[in-house]
Scaffold this motif. Structure first.
Motif, PDB file in Angstrom:
ATOM      1  N   SER A   1      -7.761 -11.299  -4.943  1.00 17.27           N
ATOM      2  CA  SER A   1      -9.225 -11.320  -5.059  1.00 17.27           C
ATOM      3  C   SER A   1      -9.807 -12.528  -4.331  1.00 17.27           C
ATOM      4  O   SER A   1      -9.127 -13.519  -4.083  1.00 17.27           O
ATOM      5  CB  SER A   1      -9.637 -11.362  -6.537  1.00 17.27           C
TER       6      SER A   1
ATOM      7  N   GLN B   1      -7.386 -15.355 -12.072  1.00 13.51           N
ATOM      8  CA  GLN B   1      -8.107 -14.334 -11.308  1.00 13.51           C
ATOM      9  C   GLN B   1      -7.125 -13.282 -10.782  1.00 13.51           C
ATOM     10  O   GLN B   1      -5.947 -13.575 -10.582  1.00 13.51           O
ATOM     11  CB  GLN B   1      -8.863 -14.976 -10.139  1.00 13.51           C
TER      12      GLN B   1
ATOM     13  N   LYS C   1     -10.683 -18.497  -3.463  1.00  8.93           N
ATOM     14  CA  LYS C   1     -11.580 -19.653  -3.564  1.00  8.93           C
ATOM     15  C   LYS C   1     -10.965 -20.762  -4.409  1.00  8.93           C
ATOM     16  O   LYS C   1     -11.143 -21.946  -4.119  1.00  8.93           O
ATOM     17  CB  LYS C   1     -12.935 -19.237  -4.131  1.00  8.93           C
TER      18      LYS C   1
ATOM     19  N   GLU D   1     -11.996 -14.463  -5.599  1.00  9.59           N
ATOM     20  CA  GLU D   1     -12.106 -15.551  -6.566  1.00  9.59           C
ATOM     21  C   GLU D   1     -10.828 -16.396  -6.574  1.00  9.59           C
ATOM     22  O   GLU D   1     -10.892 -17.616  -6.612  1.00  9.59           O
ATOM     23  CB  GLU D   1     -12.371 -15.004  -7.971  1.00  9.59           C
TER      24      GLU D   1
END
Length: 141
Positions: free
Chosen positions: A35, A31, A40, A37
């Protein structure tokens, strides 16, 4: 977001090996840097490690990310550099940890190169738009 108040934990080789396995499985470098993402994915790694019973983990997202990016990758690059400089020796067969670190280093470097390429493209695009705007202003006058 995962905000755990972690008690101090001492990293052992077993901890590092499990961390490397988890990073390879989840692949946060797939990713874009910065970001949501990617964040996460680092959270998923920390959560997964904290659920392991042996060896016991007590980590935060930041401690996991920093351990990989600031400690393990730097140590690995230094070791590889020293091995390359040494002449007349053949390094031992790479362990699971070393081959995993090789793969993580490659992915991190590729992600960084991609990020730099995107930044250069954006910069070139902005410069082109600026030049077009200046040309339009000059024509209008």
């Amino acid at each position: 977001m995962l905000f755990l108040r972690a008690t101090p934990m001492y990293w052992t080789k077993d901890h590092d090996l499990l961390l490397i396995r988890e990073v390879l499985a989840v692949d946060p470098y797939s990713q874009p840097m910065g970001s949501r993402e990617r964040a996460k994915l680092w959270e998923e790694i920390a959560r997964s490690l904290n659920s392991v019973s042996a060896p016991q983990f007590s980590v935060t997202v930041r401690s996991v990310r920093d351990r990989v990016n600031l400690v393990l990758i730097k140590k690995h690059k230094k070791k590889v550099s020293e091995e390359n400089k040494a002449s007349g020796i053949t390094p031992d067969e790479p362990s699971e940890f070393e081959s995993g670190m090789d793969e993580i280093c490659e992915k991190a470097e590729a992600a960084e190169r991609d990020q730099q390429g995107i930044s250069e493209e954006k910069r070139a695009s902005l410069e082109k738009e600026k030049k077009q705007a200046e040309d339009m202003r000059a024509k209008a006058l």
